[in-house]
Design a protein around this motif. Structure first.
Motif, PDB file in Angstrom:
ATOM      1  N   PHE A   1     -26.444   3.940  -3.218  1.00  0.00           N
ATOM      2  CA  PHE A   1     -26.359   4.232  -1.536  1.00  0.00           C
ATOM      3  C   PHE A   1     -27.457   4.952  -1.083  1.00  0.00           C
ATOM      4  N   ARG A   2     -27.746   5.907  -2.055  1.00  0.00           N
ATOM      5  CA  ARG A   2     -29.156   6.815  -2.024  1.00  0.00           C
ATOM      6  C   ARG A   2     -30.330   5.829  -1.606  1.00  0.00           C
ATOM      7  N   ASN A   3     -30.500   4.901  -2.400  1.00  0.00           N
ATOM      8  CA  ASN A   3     -31.627   3.956  -2.397  1.00  0.00           C
ATOM      9  C   ASN A   3     -31.438   3.218  -1.087  1.00  0.00           C
ATOM     10  N   MET A   4     -30.424   2.655  -0.876  1.00  0.00           N
ATOM     11  CA  MET A   4     -30.145   1.594   0.046  1.00  0.00           C
ATOM     12  C   MET A   4     -30.327   2.193   1.332  1.00  0.00           C
ATOM     13  N   SER A   5     -29.719   3.471   1.555  1.00  0.00           N
ATOM     14  CA  SER A   5     -30.242   4.264   2.960  1.00  0.00           C
ATOM     15  C   SER A   5     -31.440   4.440   3.049  1.00  0.00           C
TER      16      SER A   5
ATOM     17  N   GLY B   1     -26.599 -14.735  -6.409  1.00  0.00           N
ATOM     18  CA  GLY B   1     -27.772 -14.440  -7.269  1.00  0.00           C
ATOM     19  C   GLY B   1     -28.637 -13.638  -6.554  1.00  0.00           C
ATOM     20  N   TRP B   2     -28.802 -13.729  -5.305  1.00  0.00           N
ATOM     21  CA  TRP B   2     -29.716 -12.947  -4.934  1.00  0.00           C
ATOM     22  C   TRP B   2     -29.255 -11.358  -4.545  1.00  0.00           C
ATOM     23  N   VAL B   3     -27.754 -11.280  -4.205  1.00  0.00           N
ATOM     24  CA  VAL B   3     -27.189  -9.906  -4.251  1.00  0.00           C
ATOM     25  C   VAL B   3     -27.237  -9.214  -5.486  1.00  0.00           C
ATOM     26  N   GLU B   4     -26.987 -10.106  -6.531  1.00  0.00           N
ATOM     27  CA  GLU B   4     -27.067  -9.340  -7.926  1.00  0.00           C
ATOM     28  C   GLU B   4     -28.516  -8.761  -8.133  1.00  0.00           C
ATOM     29  N   ARG B   5     -29.460  -9.510  -7.996  1.00  0.00           N
ATOM     30  CA  ARG B   5     -30.908  -8.941  -8.335  1.00  0.00           C
ATOM     31  C   ARG B   5     -30.966  -7.851  -7.396  1.00  0.00           C
ATOM     32  N   LYS B   6     -30.893  -7.937  -6.246  1.00  0.00           N
ATOM     33  CA  LYS B   6     -31.105  -6.737  -5.314  1.00  0.00           C
ATOM     34  C   LYS B   6     -30.048  -5.521  -5.802  1.00  0.00           C
ATOM     35  N   GLN B   7     -29.171  -5.988  -5.593  1.00  0.00           N
ATOM     36  CA  GLN B   7     -28.084  -4.622  -5.979  1.00  0.00           C
ATOM     37  C   GLN B   7     -28.560  -4.072  -7.212  1.00  0.00           C
ATOM     38  N   SER B   8     -28.479  -4.760  -8.320  1.00  0.00           N
ATOM     39  CA  SER B   8     -29.098  -4.139  -9.582  1.00  0.00           C
ATOM     40  C   SER B   8     -30.263  -3.346  -9.471  1.00  0.00           C
ATOM     41  N   ALA B   9     -31.306  -3.924  -8.762  1.00  0.00           N
ATOM     42  CA  ALA B   9     -32.511  -3.264  -8.501  1.00  0.00           C
ATOM     43  C   ALA B   9     -32.301  -1.924  -7.715  1.00  0.00           C
ATOM     44  N   ILE B  10     -31.482  -1.844  -6.674  1.00  0.00           N
ATOM     45  CA  ILE B  10     -31.688  -0.453  -5.931  1.00  0.00           C
ATOM     46  C   ILE B  10     -30.625   0.242  -6.653  1.00  0.00           C
ATOM     47  N   MET B  11     -29.783  -0.168  -7.514  1.00  0.00           N
ATOM     48  CA  MET B  11     -28.843   0.729  -8.391  1.00  0.00           C
ATOM     49  C   MET B  11     -29.812   1.348  -9.311  1.00  0.00           C
ATOM     50  N   GLN B  12     -30.932   0.798  -9.707  1.00  0.00           N
ATOM     51  CA  GLN B  12     -31.788   0.931 -10.832  1.00  0.00           C
ATOM     52  C   GLN B  12     -33.084   1.678 -10.481  1.00  0.00           C
ATOM     53  N   ASP B  13     -33.108   2.149  -9.341  1.00  0.00           N
ATOM     54  CA  ASP B  13     -34.327   2.668  -8.659  1.00  0.00           C
ATOM     55  C   ASP B  13     -35.613   1.737  -8.778  1.00  0.00           C
ATOM     56  N   ARG B  14     -35.204   0.358  -8.549  1.00  0.00           N
ATOM     57  CA  ARG B  14     -36.281  -0.885  -8.474  1.00  0.00           C
ATOM     58  C   ARG B  14     -36.207  -1.377  -7.062  1.00  0.00           C
ATOM     59  N   ILE B  15     -37.147  -2.313  -7.063  1.00  0.00           N
ATOM     60  CA  ILE B  15     -37.250  -3.259  -5.601  1.00  0.00           C
ATOM     61  C   ILE B  15     -36.462  -4.523  -5.926  1.00  0.00           C
ATOM     62  N   GLY B  16     -36.618  -4.926  -6.981  1.00  0.00           N
ATOM     63  CA  GLY B  16     -35.911  -6.267  -7.084  1.00  0.00           C
ATOM     64  C   GLY B  16     -36.911  -7.481  -6.804  1.00  0.00           C
ATOM     65  N   ALA B  17     -36.241  -8.603  -7.093  1.00  0.00           N
ATOM     66  CA  ALA B  17     -37.203  -9.876  -6.786  1.00  0.00           C
ATOM     67  C   ALA B  17     -37.600  -9.964  -5.556  1.00  0.00           C
ATOM     68  N   ASN B  18     -39.023 -10.050  -5.057  1.00  0.00           N
ATOM     69  CA  ASN B  18     -39.484  -9.990  -3.799  1.00  0.00           C
ATOM     70  C   ASN B  18     -40.711 -10.843  -3.806  1.00  0.00           C
ATOM     71  N   ARG B  19     -41.189 -11.649  -4.720  1.00  0.00           N
ATOM     72  CA  ARG B  19     -42.217 -12.361  -4.718  1.00  0.00           C
ATOM     73  C   ARG B  19     -42.456 -13.713  -4.086  1.00  0.00           C
ATOM     74  N   ALA B  20     -41.128 -14.467  -4.259  1.00  0.00           N
ATOM     75  CA  ALA B  20     -41.132 -15.724  -3.820  1.00  0.00           C
ATOM     76  C   ALA B  20     -41.479 -15.645  -2.282  1.00  0.00           C
ATOM     77  N   SER B  21     -42.453 -16.680  -1.682  1.00  0.00           N
ATOM     78  CA  SER B  21     -42.618 -16.500  -0.384  1.00  0.00           C
ATOM     79  C   SER B  21     -43.091 -18.019   0.055  1.00  0.00           C
ATOM     80  N   ILE B  22     -42.768 -18.002   1.566  1.00  0.00           N
ATOM     81  CA  ILE B  22     -43.335 -19.320   1.845  1.00  0.00           C
ATOM     82  C   ILE B  22     -44.004 -18.649   3.233  1.00  0.00           C
TER      83      ILE B  22
END
Lengths: 531, 166, 101, 179, 365, 408
Positions: free
Chosen positions: D24-28, E29-50
């Motif tokens: 939540f901290r990061n998300m916000s 699949g996307w949620v998992e990547r992003k959520q885990s990244a944010i939980m772990q102080d990361r950004i998460g998958a963000n490279r794929a682009s159109i």
């Protein structure tokens, strides 16, 4: 029979036994380099020191004969200390190039250093340099720096081959093994010096750098090179197929058997395994129709051959067995012949040039199992079979292994016999001119690819064991013949060589009482002995 | 009409998978065929209005018993047993005619049975509650006995599977 | 709801017969076991069909008991087979004619 | 406390609370940042291909063969590395060296990087310091299995990493590495 | 006409459930990547682009799909070809169909028709979901066995053992809920949760069956074979039953994971979180315990209910993900011990307790 | 204390090497006497004389002869060791050059004692004049009929290896093989040259035999100490006024030998050290020279009589350098057969050389001592034990000199 005590264990040994052999009998290993049971005693490596009670200092065991009441200790502190010093002396001028040395892994310097050395090195001065990579002959390469001057090779050439090519030259730490001027280590047993060399000084030019020894698997076997039947070990390289140019059999080594070959084998036998991984190996059953050769399944091949055997009158079938076949194969063949009542069988095909022979190991008969074949009653007149074939009396000729066209008989005679025969079947491990003429070719496993027994010239039945998988779809001859037997209506054929031998032992009086278990590693004589 | 179609489709599935079980060499395939068979029988239960049974069939048979089977087969990895020559082939060949005979016998019995008067009671609504009441009232004793049976089986299995004290 | 119950009973007979044949011709005890399950199952089907026919739930209750028995039987049977396999490294009923080894 | 720990549940929940707090901290932070609040930021990691952290000198990267002064390999084909390799990814074929002082040399020295587990045992085992894993090269993906096989020549051509740990040499394009 | 409408309605119900699960799974699949990244102080998958647009990495699931579809579909030489092909389908199939009897809203009344918002109405709905979940294990075992690979086989066996131990606990914990609400029909159970306890607490399963809730969620995670119960697969080091799979078949195993997560979340919602119930919302509108009322039109009520269901499921999924990215993996024997010696006896205890409570409070006995 | 010259009594006569001169001085009379004696009686007489081997080992000669197996019927060989290689020793050379017939007569008597019909004389390769004189003497003896009637003598020249002075090494060399000592047992008296019983004696030892037979064993024994009879020839060299060969009773002390016979240390030098018995003998410091020169006397002093080559060193001599010379000699002459000897002689030479060169390390001395002690007694022949004598004694007795060099 003196009775002595070694490390507290009492043992009785024949008079004249030295302490190394006596200790070996109670399971005590006394380290040694120069001593070899097949050679005279030199006593110069000084490693085999033991403590004998009432002796003032450790004594060498190789030159001490067992005496009644002797009390020997091989692991006293004094002995261990002496061994450690002697190991240090051995290694003073020995180069530390174990990683590149071909002997590494089977080197007694390494083994004994780990067991009895393990001192802190004190030698810091420049080592003595000597010639390296000197070819001594066609098979042996010398690295004089690695030599520890045990003189086994010199004694071998002096005492066993009595050719005396080798000597030790110079004195002191400049001593080195060398050839006497104008000679070459090219006797018929020359490569044995590589086996007895305890270090990497003498290496086999054929085997050198091919495979590291720790990749090799060893299988007890019998040399098929002549009727002597020398006991050998087949060293196969299964784990690193990119080594040794893909050869599976990396080398052959003699296996001690005092009743047959002592500790030695001849060079011809040692390097005679080339056919095993040769391009000429037959890989799949094949059929020749017109000029075209097509591969077949075993079921087709067996059915075809058995069909012909069942159809043609027994008198019109000729079989040329091979003394290269094992007893089991020959017995399976005999079963097939008996089933159909075939009587035209023989196995002796004269070679084009007579084989050489000497008074030591080499026999003129270059087949391992001639005696076995005759004991099994297959000793018919092959020439007569061919003559009958020329006369059109043979419809089916089954040839095992032989190249009849390269035999001592005139090529044109053989050629005519083959042409006059309707169906020629060839069974053997390698292709040859005769197999090229066969309508059916049934590939057989080479001797290292299967189990079996040979009967040597002295009537000794000896086992050889499977060291590698058969190449392609080749099968042992007993298996091929067993399948033919079943196709001819027999209820079942033994599924293993051992079972075939069991049947053989019950059916043939000469082999009565023998079994794989009783033959063991060193063989057992047949009931009739030498024929 | 749809009921007939459903029945025959399911019946075909059941018979086919049963044959698969008996005829396939590979026991894993056999087990999976049996699962399919149990599934189709469960579906047949549904067509007979026995929904609870259908669910129980899937849960107990397909979900538990057959998983045990598959598990056992995977642990043991048999499959080579029946590749060799069969010493009792003649006896086994006899099974086919005997099977046909047995089926004819059963069919005969069934054919005779259909002539019997149908039960007076029309098929009433089968609720799970009713089934439950039946079980816990009339069949209470057998029900409790079943639990004893299961307990005994459990203990027996534990005893058998226990590693020998070494 | 139109399919007459004796259809189910015939189907049950077929399945039962297949199960019997399976028990006779197979040598793998696991498969024999499964064939027995098939037979039980066929019997269950008949029970449900009869129950349906007579509008009684007793058939279904019986099926539940059969299931419990089958579960118990499979557990014990498989345990025995595993133990045999551990001891013999081979599974064939032809080898199991002796009761001790 | 011990008994409570044994129930896992409290510990699990406190762990989940911790990670949830991070989330939540990061998300916000992310949300506020994207809404234009410049000061707010969620945690951001190193953006790998563009940003790189300096490699440790102890990093085990792609192997290379060390050269003698004349450019030939120092390797004496003793097979120690091939023997010790737990992945069996080294393939050496030895041959006689023209100089009798040097016992032998590799006629073939292939490493199948696709099988390699980068344990570094080969480097440890080498008595000649002829093989090293100090090129700093970590990205050697290939489109084929054969492209992962590095021959003696390819391995000899590689240079050690620079002082910053960056590779000094580039690996050949996989297609060129067909052995 | 009305038959056609019936068919259309049935189709619509099924389609909603299916699409709900499939889309949630795809997005997970996307949620998992992003959520885990944010939980772990990361950004998460963000490279794929159109065309340079990255859109928070939302293209990654698409890229994944393209990759999986175009990858070599590998099959081991000695694999059991048929079973090898079948296994991923079995795996996904039972996950998908399990969702069928989960109600996502109350009965919708449109044009005089009563449409239960549930793909399939079953009076043994709970048992049905349970049965389907227990069949899911076949996909895993088939995959493990047919790959002709010892790792796969071991993974399959571990998965089977784990799922059995988990399902026993699931089944037994559900029983408490079933006893409390007196029905095997999920719709009935959800309706039952609309009642109020002491007049103001919604009678959700989590309130009435707290122990069952904990057991169910734990065993549910185990049934999905996800961390901390991922010994069958252990993507980072163990590599389980799908070791030999690649391409879309592998993708299906991945998807079945997410589908099962969704199913477990849906089931938890239905059994313990009041399903589509919004507190104090009844068919006519809000009826607060302090007497206030807010009448709402029927359609809005239904929409609110469906919305509530989706929110609850999402929250549950978020929680499951949180757990998955927080906890370390159990050892195999620990998981087995937890299943057989922890969850199973506890769930039996829960049944006994529930029975006692019902008896004493005279609830339904 | 010089006493009677026995072996050297004819040395001063002109043409002492000829048969005529020898006969005139009473030569071959003992042989005539011995011909009448039983072989066993000859051996008994020699035993009584306490004659001990003068080549180095000091083994009682009569006892050695009696080792020939009693029932043996084949040939028995008598081998004379004239391979005088010990540094500092040159007595045999004098005997062969000045009185070869004494040796031939001694051989005839010894051959009768051991029933040998063939004798070999193994002469050091570098001894050209002695070989010529001795061959000439043999020819004369054949012509005079002493030889060729039941006993023949073969003269064999060595090729320059010190180790061929070792009895089994000498036998190997004689057999035409590389001059490597043989493992014992079997001892040469049981199985020696060409596989037959063989007695190997030094030139000086056998040269004594005619006198013992002529004048009796008791007389001979009375000349020396209790355990060793007679006189022996001392080769004195180094820093003395009059180096040379001196015959004296074995009971003479080393100091008497240096001061009285050899005229003392040359120049105004002070005695520093003496090697009393050839290079293999452990060195004696100046304060240790009051010892009798018999086998047991020197043994008790921690050294050995050896071949009685006395090397005298004065204060100007560097002991480490002396050891380096000795070590080089042993490294060069080790036959290379036994590992400890082959490897450590070379190693020790390298270490000593390094010390003398000024690159010595602190631990080197202890390493040398340790290596020498470990190797001692582990080899086939006594060569290495001989080498160990100087290694240990030089370093232990003059350790400060080595340490000074290392410290530099």
């Amino acid at each position: 029979m003196p009775k002595l005590t070694i490390n507290g264990k009492e043992i009785e040994v024949p008079a004249g036994t030295n302490l190394i052999e006596a200790a070996r009998r109670v399971g005590v290993e006394i380290p040694h380099y120069c001593y070899h049971p097949g050679l005279s005693i030199a006593g110069q490596c000084r490693l085999c020191m033991v403590d004998i009670e009432k002796a003032p200092r450790p004594t060498i065991a190789c030159n001490t004969q067992a005496v009644d009441g002797m009390v020997v200790w091989t692991e006293t502190d004094r002995v261990k200390e002496t061994r450690r010093s002697v190991m240090e002396f051995h290694l003073i001028n020995h180069p530390l190039d174990c990683p590149v040395c071909d002997q590494a892994g089977e080197c007694w310097l390494q083994i004994y250093y780990m067991k009895h050395g393990l001192y802190d090195p004190r030698m810091t001065d420049e080592k003595v340099h000597k010639p390296k990579a000197v070819p001594l002959g066609p098979h042996v390469m010398l690295d004089a720096e690695r030599c520890i001057l045990c003189s086994r090779c010199v004694r071998f050439c002096d005492e066993i081959t009595r050719t005396g090519e080798l000597g030790i030259f110079n004195r002191g730490d400049h001593s080195q093994i060398g050839l006497f001027p104008g000679t070459e280590l090219a006797n018929k047993y020359s490569a044995n010096v590589v086996d007895i060399c305890p270090v990497g000084a003498l290496t086999d030019r054929d085997f050198r750098f091919q495979v590291r020894v720790w990749y090799l698997d060893s299988t007890k076997s019998i040399c098929p090179g002549c009727a002597r039947g020398c006991n050998i070990e087949v060293h196969t390289n299964r784990r690193r197929p990119h080594h040794a140019e893909g050869r599976r059999v990396a080398r052959l080594k003699p296996r001690p058997n005092p009743d047959v070959n002592g500790w030695w084998i001849c060079d011809a036998g040692r390097y005679g395994y080339g056919a095993v991984d040769d391009k000429s190996r037959l890989l799949a059953p094949s059929r020749r129709e017109g000029g075209a050769v097509t591969d077949a399944t075993w079921d087709e091949a067996i059915a075809a051959v058995a069909g012909v055997l069942a159809r043609v009158a027994p008198d019109e079938v000729g079989v040329v067995a091979s003394p290269q076949m094992a007893n089991e194969d020959l017995f399976a063949l005999r079963r097939v012949l008996e089933r159909r009542g075939i009587r035209r069988v023989g196995f002796r095909v004269p070679p084009r040039a007579p084989g050489d022979e000497d008074d030591f190991l080499i026999r003129a008969d270059k087949h391992p199992n001639s005696l076995g074949a005759s004991l099994l009653g297959l000793d018919g007149d092959v020439a007569a079979i061919l003559a009958a074939a020329r006369a059109g009396q043979v419809k089916c000729l089954w040839v095992f292994g032989h190249d009849l066209l390269a035999s001592g008989w005139p090529e044109t005679d053989v050629d005519r016999a083959l042409q006059a025969t309707e169906l020629v079947v060839f069974t053997g491990p390698n292709a040859n001119a005769t197999s090229e003429r066969a309508q059916w070719v049934l590939p057989a496993a080479a001797w290292v690819e299967r189990d079996g027994t040979y009967t040597n010239c002295a009537g000794r039945v000896q086992r050889f064991r499977q060291a590698a998988d058969p190449l392609g779809r080749a099968l042992p001859e007993w298996d091929i013949l067993g399948r033919v037997l079943v196709a001819l209506g027999a209820p079942a054929a033994p599924p293993r060589a051992e079972r075939w031998f069991g049947e053989l032992a019950t059916a043939v009086p000469a082999f009565a009482g023998l079994s794989y278990r009783s033959i063991g590693d060193v063989g057992q004589p047949t009931a009739t002995g030498a024929a | 009409m749809t009921a007939y179609v459903a029945f025959f489709v399911l019946a075909a599935l059941a018979v086919g998978s049963a044959l698969g079980l008996v005829l396939r060499r590979n026991p894993i395939h056999g087990a999976l065929f049996l699962v399919a068979n149990l599934g189709s029988v469960a579906a047949l239960y549904l067509t007979l209005g026995a929904e609870f049974l259908a669910a129980a069939q899937v849960i107990v048979y397909a979900g538990a018993i057959m998983v045990l089977f598959v598990f056992a087969i995977m642990v043991l990895i048999p499959g080579k047993e029946e590749t060799g020559p069969d010493p009792r082939r003649p006896v086994r060949v006899l099974a086919a005619p005997l099977g046909v005979l047995l089926f004819l016998l059963l069919a005969f019995v069934v054919a005779r049975g259909t002539g019997a008067p149908a039960g007076a009671a029309a098929p009433g609504p089968t609720t799970i509650g009713a089934l439950g009441r039946l079980l816990f009232a009339r069949y209470l004793f057998p029900f409790e006995l079943t639990s004893v049976l299961l307990l005994a089986a459990m203990i027996g299995v534990l005893l058998l599977a226990r590693k020998k004290a070494s | 709801m139109g399919v007459p119950e004796h259809y189910y009973v015939v189907l049950s007979a077929i399945l039962f017969t297949i199960g019997v044949v399976g028990v006779v011709i197979r040598r793998n005890p696991l498969v024999i076991f499964m064939s027995i399950e098939l037979m039980l199952n066929a019997a269950n089907l008949a029970l449900v069909a009869f129950g349906h026919r007579f509008g009684a739930l007793d058939g279904q209750a019986l099926v539940l008991f059969v299931m419990a028995v089958a579960a118990a039987e499979v557990a014990v049977g498989l345990a025995i087979i595993v133990v045999i396999f551990r001891a013999r490294r081979r599974l064939s009923v032809d080898d199991l004619s002796v009761m001790r080894w | 406390m011990r008994v409570l720990q044994r129930f896992y549940l409290i510990e699990v929940m406190s762990g989940v609370a911790l990670t949830a707090a991070h989330f939540f901290r990061n998300m916000s932070g992310h949300v506020r940042h994207s809404l234009g609040q410049k000061g707010a930021r969620g945690a951001v990691t190193i953006q790998y291909p563009e940003e790189r952290r300096p490699y440790s000198p102890r990093l085990r990267s792609l192997h290379r063969l060390v050269q003698r002064e004349d450019g030939s390999p120092r390797c004496v084909a003793c097979m120690m590395c091939e023997t010790v390799c737990p992945a069996h990814c080294i393939y050496i074929v030895a041959t006689e060296h023209p100089n009798p002082e040097i016992e032998k040399m590799p006629a073939r020295f292939d490493i199948d990087v696709g099988k390699c587990v980068f344990c570094g045992y080969c480097v440890e085992a080498c008595p000649e310091d002829a093989i090293r894993m100090d090129t700093g090269i970590l990205e050697f993906a290939s489109y084929s299995r054969r492209g992962m096989v590095y021959t003696k020549e390819a391995l000899l051509a590689l240079q050690p990493a620079g002082p910053d740990g960056r590779p000094q040499s580039t690996i050949p394009i996989p297609a060129d590495r067909e052995p | 006409m009305s038959a056609l409408a019936d068919v259309g309605i049935v189709f619509g119900r099924v389609a909603f459930a299916m699409l709900f699960v499939v889309n949630v799974a795809a997005i997970l699949g996307w949620v998992e990547r992003k959520q885990s990244a944010i939980m772990q102080d990361r950004i998460g998958a963000n490279r794929a682009s159109i065309f340079g647009f990255r859109v928070l990495g939302l293209f990654h699931p698409i890229a994944d799909a393209i990759k999986m579809l175009t990858k070599e579909d590998f099959m081991p030489a000695r694999a059991d070809r048929f079973l090898f092909q079948l296994a991923p389908f079995v795996s996904v199939f039972f996950g998908l169909v399990a969702f069928a009897s989960i109600p996502f809203g109350d009965t919708l009344r449109v044009a005089g028709r009563e449409i239960p918002l549930q793909a399939v109405t079953l009076n043994v709905g709970v048992l049905y979901v349970f049965a389907m979940l227990s069949l899911g294990v076949y996909g895993v075992m088939m995959a493990g066995w047919s790959s002709a690979n010892n790792y796969a086989l071991l993974g399959g066996q571990r998965a089977a053992a784990l799922m059995i131990s988990a399902e026993i606990a699931i089944g037994a914990s559900i029983m408490g809920v079933v006893m409390w609400y007196g029905s095997l029909d999920l719709m009935d159970i959800v309706r039952g949760q609309g009642a109020l306890l002491f007049g103001w607490i919604p009678k959700w399963g989590i309130v009435t069956q707290p122990l069952a809730f904990v057991i169910f969620v734990t065993a549910g995670i185990a049934a999905t074979k996800r961390i901390p119960f991922d010994m069958p697969e252990g993507e980072s080091e163990i590599i389980g039953y799908f070791i030999e799979y690649s391409g879309m078949k592998f993708g299906m195993f991945l998807m079945s994971d997410l589908v099962e997560t969704t199913v477990i979340a849906g089931l938890t919602t239905s059994l313990f979180l009041g399903g589509w119930q919004v507190p104090y919302l009844v068919a006519e509108g809000f009826l607060f315990p302090w007497g206030a009322a807010l009448p709402l039109p029927h359609l809005l009520v239904v929409l609110l209910q469906v919305g509530a269901f989706i929110v609850k499921v999402s929250a549950m999924i978020f929680f499951l993900m949180l757990v998955r990215w927080t906890l370390p993996r159990f050892r195999y024997d620990q998981a087995m011990r937890l299943g057989w010696l922890g969850l199973f006896p506890l769930s039996i205890l829960n049944i006994v307790l529930t029975g006692l409570v019902l008896l004493l409070w005279g609830g339904r006995a | 204390m010089t006493g009677e010259r026995i072996l050297m009594r004819n040395f001063d006569l002109p043409d002492s090497h000829t048969l005529a001169v020898y006969r005139k001085a009473g030569g071959y009379a003992a042989w005539e006497k011995a011909r009448a004696m039983e072989p066993a009686a000859i051996t008994e007489e020699v035993k009584q004389s306490n004659l001990r081997g003068l080549g180095g080992a000091g083994f009682p000669t009569g006892t050695k002869w009696s080792f020939i197996p009693k029932g043996h019927t084949g040939p028995v060989y008598l081998v004379i060791n004239a391979d005088e290689g010990e540094p500092g020793t040159f007595k045999d050379r004098y005997l062969l050059e000045r009185d070869p017939h004494a040796l031939i007569e001694g051989m005839l008597i010894a051959a009768r004692a051991i029933r040998s019909s063939l004798g070999f004389v193994y002469i050091r390769g570098e001894y050209i004049e002695p070989w010529r004189r001795f061959s000439e003497a043999v020819r004369e003896a054949y012509e005079a009929g002493y030889l060729g009637q039941g006993f023949d003598v073969v003269v064999h020249r060595g090729a320059g290896a010190y180790i061929c002075g070792e009895e089994t090494g000498l036998i190997s060399s004689l057999e035409g093989k590389k001059g490597w000592p043989k493992v014992k047992p079997p001892f040469p008296a049981i199985k020696g040259a060409f596989g037959m019983p063989t007695i190997v004696n030094n030139v000086e030892t056998i040269s004594h035999v005619p006198h013992i037979i002529a004048r009796g064993g008791a007389w001979f024994a009375s000349l020396g100490t209790k355990t060793q009879g007679g006189t022996r020839m001392f080769s004195v060299s180094g820093r003395v006024t009059r180096p040379g060969v001196y015959e004296a009773s074995v009971a003479i002390t080393l100091r008497q030998l240096i001061d009285d016979l050899a005229g003392g240390v040359s120049g105004n030098g002070r005695l520093k050290a003496v090697v009393p018995g050839g290079s293999s003998a452990p060195i004696l410091r100046a304060d240790e020279v009051d010892v009798t020169m018999d086998v047991d006397g020197l043994r008790n002093a921690g050294t050995m009589a050896g071949s009685a080559g006395v090397v005298v060193m004065d204060e100007t001599v560097s002991i480490p350098e002396a050891l380096m010379v000795v070590a080089r000699f042993y490294a060069h002459e080790s036959c290379g057969q036994c590992t400890p000897c082959r490897e450590s002689t070379g190693w020790i030479y390298k270490m000593v050389h390094r010390i003398v060169d000024g690159h010595g390390r602190k631990e080197d001395l202890d390493t040398i001592l340790d290596v020498a002690k470990r190797g001692a007694g582990t080899t086939i022949c006594a060569f290495y034990d001989g080498a160990v004598g100087p290694y240990i004694s030089y370093i232990e007795k003059f350790r400060n000199e080595f340490e000074e060099l290392i410290a530099k």
